[in-house]
Design an enzyme around this catalytic site. Structure first.
Site, mmCIF file in Angstrom:
data_model
loop_
_atom_site.group_PDB
_atom_site.id
_atom_site.type_symbol
_atom_site.label_atom_id
_atom_site.label_comp_id
_atom_site.label_asym_id
_atom_site.label_seq_id
_atom_site.Cartn_x
_atom_site.Cartn_y
_atom_site.Cartn_z
ATOM 1 N N ARG A 20 -3.048 10.413 -8.538
ATOM 2 C CA ARG A 20 -3.753 9.701 -9.610
ATOM 3 C C ARG A 20 -5.175 9.377 -9.144
ATOM 4 O O ARG A 20 -5.383 8.834 -8.077
ATOM 5 C CB ARG A 20 -3.009 8.410 -9.982
ATOM 6 N N ASN A 55 -7.739 -6.676 -4.849
ATOM 7 C CA ASN A 55 -8.104 -5.264 -5.001
ATOM 8 C C ASN A 55 -9.607 -5.101 -5.247
ATOM 9 O O ASN A 55 -10.216 -4.135 -4.796
ATOM 10 C CB ASN A 55 -7.286 -4.614 -6.122
ATOM 11 N N ARG A 83 0.856 -1.188 0.000
ATOM 12 C CA ARG A 83 0.000 0.000 0.000
ATOM 13 C C ARG A 83 0.886 1.230 0.000
ATOM 14 O O ARG A 83 1.862 1.282 0.762
ATOM 15 C CB ARG A 83 -0.853 0.054 1.281
ATOM 16 N N GLY A 90 -9.546 5.992 -4.529
ATOM 17 C CA GLY A 90 -8.905 6.534 -5.728
ATOM 18 C C GLY A 90 -7.533 5.915 -5.844
ATOM 19 O O GLY A 90 -7.296 4.810 -5.358
ATOM 20 N N CYS A 104 -4.430 2.338 -8.407
ATOM 21 C CA CYS A 104 -4.628 0.876 -8.379
ATOM 22 C C CYS A 104 -6.099 0.464 -8.365
ATOM 23 O O CYS A 104 -6.593 -0.065 -9.353
ATOM 24 C CB CYS A 104 -3.911 0.287 -7.171
HETATM 25 C C1 UGA Z 1 -4.091 -0.801 -2.899
HETATM 26 C C2 UGA Z 1 -4.165 -2.101 -2.071
HETATM 27 O O1 UGA Z 1 -4.610 -1.794 -0.747
HETATM 28 C C3 UGA Z 1 -2.785 -2.753 -2.005
HETATM 29 O O2 UGA Z 1 -2.863 -3.987 -1.303
HETATM 30 C C4 UGA Z 1 -2.293 -2.988 -3.441
HETATM 31 O O3 UGA Z 1 -0.996 -3.559 -3.437
HETATM 32 C C5 UGA Z 1 -2.245 -1.668 -4.171
HETATM 33 O O4 UGA Z 1 -3.550 -1.082 -4.189
HETATM 34 C C6 UGA Z 1 -1.790 -1.953 -5.582
HETATM 35 O O5 UGA Z 1 -2.568 -2.520 -6.350
HETATM 36 O O6 UGA Z 1 -0.622 -1.714 -5.891
HETATM 37 P P1 UGA Z 1 -3.290 1.687 -2.345
HETATM 38 O O7 UGA Z 1 -3.900 2.047 -3.667
HETATM 39 O O8 UGA Z 1 -1.930 2.175 -2.001
HETATM 40 O O9 UGA Z 1 -3.246 0.092 -2.187
HETATM 41 O O10 UGA Z 1 -4.247 2.284 -1.223
HETATM 42 P P2 UGA Z 1 -5.361 1.732 -0.214
HETATM 43 O O11 UGA Z 1 -4.852 1.840 1.158
HETATM 44 O O12 UGA Z 1 -5.894 0.421 -0.648
HETATM 45 O O13 UGA Z 1 -6.494 2.841 -0.398
HETATM 46 C C7 UGA Z 1 -7.155 2.983 -1.653
HETATM 47 C C8 UGA Z 1 -8.225 4.038 -1.557
HETATM 48 O O14 UGA Z 1 -9.310 3.596 -0.758
HETATM 49 C C9 UGA Z 1 -7.775 5.376 -0.959
HETATM 50 O O15 UGA Z 1 -8.289 6.425 -1.766
HETATM 51 C C10 UGA Z 1 -8.404 5.385 0.415
HETATM 52 O O16 UGA Z 1 -8.672 6.690 0.881
HETATM 53 C C11 UGA Z 1 -9.689 4.608 0.175
HETATM 54 N N1 UGA Z 1 -10.235 3.956 1.374
HETATM 55 C C12 UGA Z 1 -9.535 3.005 2.027
HETATM 56 C C13 UGA Z 1 -11.506 4.305 1.823
HETATM 57 O O17 UGA Z 1 -12.189 5.159 1.221
HETATM 58 N N2 UGA Z 1 -12.033 3.680 2.926
HETATM 59 C C14 UGA Z 1 -11.341 2.738 3.604
HETATM 60 O O18 UGA Z 1 -11.881 2.216 4.600
HETATM 61 C C15 UGA Z 1 -10.058 2.392 3.143
#
Ligand code: UGA
Length: 442
Positions: free
Chosen positions: A332, A210, A149, A259, A262
């Protein structure tokens, strides 16, 4: 081991440094000369907590170059290049992965292992393996998806919760398995589970993980919509259902939705690939997951308009947060910037601030106004929007900020602020999925 890492973006740069920390001799290769120069100087080319320290610790066993010839002499080659969404389509653009493997070919020797880490549509690895077998006999390919992440990339790389290794079903599998076990000897010795699969499953694991995470977020945001319609409180609802261990508390934070580079593009690419495979019905629900997610952004703008008594034209709006999530400078598909841009296009005087992402945001949306601090952004504001829950915004003193604004009105797009604290300081507090009145949401 001598290892090359092709592609030094958010994934590859951290992975290269992590491999060096595991005791290997690593060369990171990227076409971006500026990025390579910064990495070679021990500087992180993007904001990622802990990366600069990891780079510093690896001096001597980690170098960076733009010259692919540096891959010669390495026996393991990680492919970490991006697979963005194709313009105007749901499908992923795998051309960078294909090009990376093709360009590696002249430097590969029998016994070498090419390891795919990029997120690809299932079937990509099989096609690459076929190509490799034709071009360089004795070289094999494994698929080893990455689950790091952003914002926690160093921790996730050094201490992954699992390693997935997709092996081709042939005589080379034993060799590839042994090589990957040696690459990851350190985390494996630390007890990290290794899940060995075939190539197809390894590629699917990433898309499935994902998709599950995106679905969980959109589920709670769908509940937020129902709460808004019925007077319920999605924060209380999430906490209550999350106590069931089968559901869990994580990824149930309702708000502006997901967002980044990924989740949004991965669910779309997964749908596109399923369609090609004739399994589109199986993933039709992801279309709804995507739609719920995008609706939150529109709802946020509507809420702001309602707070401003029907019109945001000419209103000064302070937006706290530009990155798609805290502890990252990645903009992004940032929900925060999407809301900022919509409001600006609709005539509001938007001022955006972010602790790390202003430069990236400015490149993406040069016409928006930017401020370096929350205080600067909030000065004279008719409305304050918290859209990325950086710790320093969550910890803001509502009394101090209240002295700067035109009107004490805050919209919490991440359900991260303490409503009672803000209301006690004289603010009108509203959030997605929560009741309007103090008594019920504090
Ligand atoms: C995500 C996955 O969590 C990773 O395991 C994966 O390796 C990565 O994509 C990838 O494909 O490379 P990431 O995009 O860094 O990781 O971020 P996340 O922590 O998953 O958050 C994604 C989005 O969801 C953010 O915009 C966050 O604000 C939102 N989110 C997250 C929520 O709106 N609510 C939540 O409870 C958690």
């Amino acid at each position: 081991m001598h290892i090359s890492v092709i592609g030094c973006g958010y994934l590859g740069a951290v992975h290269a440094a992590g491999l060096a920390a595991f005791g290997h001799d690593v060369v990171g290769i990227d076409v971006d000369a500026d990025k390579v120069a910064r990495l070679a100087a021990g500087q992180a080319p993007f904001f990622e907590p802990g990366l600069a320290d990891l780079l510093a610790a690896a001096t001597g066993s980690l170098r960076f170059t733009t010259d692919l010839e540096a891959a010669a002499g390495c026996t393991v080659h990680f492919v970490c290049v991006g697979t963005p969404q194709l313009p105007g389509e749901n499908a992923a653009d795998v051309s960078h992965v294909e090009a990376a493997v093709e360009m590696l070919v002249p430097y590969l020797r029998p016994g070498d292992v090419v390891v795919g880490k990029s997120t690809v549509p299932v079937g990509t690895a099989e096609a690459l393996l076929a190509e490799l077998r034709g071009a360089c006999p004795g070289v094999t390919l494994v698929w080893n998806p990455e689950f790091l992440r952003e914002g926690h990339a160093v921790q996730d790389t050094l201490h992954p919760d699992r390693l997935v290794v997709g092996l081709a079903e042939d005589g080379d599998a034993d060799h590839a398995r042994a090589v990957l076990r040696e690459v990851y000897a350190r985390p494996i010795a630390g007890g990290v589970p290794v899940i060995e699969t075939d190539l197809a499953t390894a590629q699917l694991v990433k898309a499935a993980a994902n998709s599950f995470l995106a679905t969980k977020i959109s589920f709670i945001n769908a509940m937020a919509e129902v709460c808004e319609a019925s007077g319920g409180d999605v924060v209380q609802l999430a906490a209550a259902i999350g106590h069931d261990a089968r559901i869990g508390q994580q990824f149930l934070r309702a708000g502006l939705g997901f967002g980044g580079g990924c989740l949004p593009k991965d669910i779309r690419a997964f749908m596109a690939r399923a369609g090609e495979l004739g399994a589109d019905q199986a993933l039709a629900f992801l279309r709804e997951v995507d739609a719920i997610n995008l609706r939150r952004r529109v709802r946020m703008v509507d809420l702001a308009r309602a707070e401003c008594h029907g019109s945001i034209v000419g209103r000064r709006i302070a937006i706290l947060g530009a990155a798609f999530k805290p502890d990252s400078d990645d903009v992004r598909d940032s929900p925060a910037l999407s809301v900022a841009a919509q409001m600006s296009l609709q005539g509001a005087e938007v001022v955006v601030t972010d602790p790390q992402a202003i430069d990236n945001a400015r490149r993406r949306w040069p016409d928006l106004k930017y401020a370096f601090t929350a205080e600067e952004a909030a000065t004279g504001a008719d409305l304050v929007l918290l859209l990325t829950e950086w710790r320093e915004y969550v910890d803001l003193d509502p009394h101090e900020l209240g002295a700067l604004v035109q009107r004490r009105r805050v919209l919490d797009g991440r359900n991260a602020l303490d409503p009672a604290r803000w209301r006690a300081a004289g603010w009108t507090y509203r959030a997605l999925g929560r009741p309007l009145t103090e008594a019920r949401s504090s």
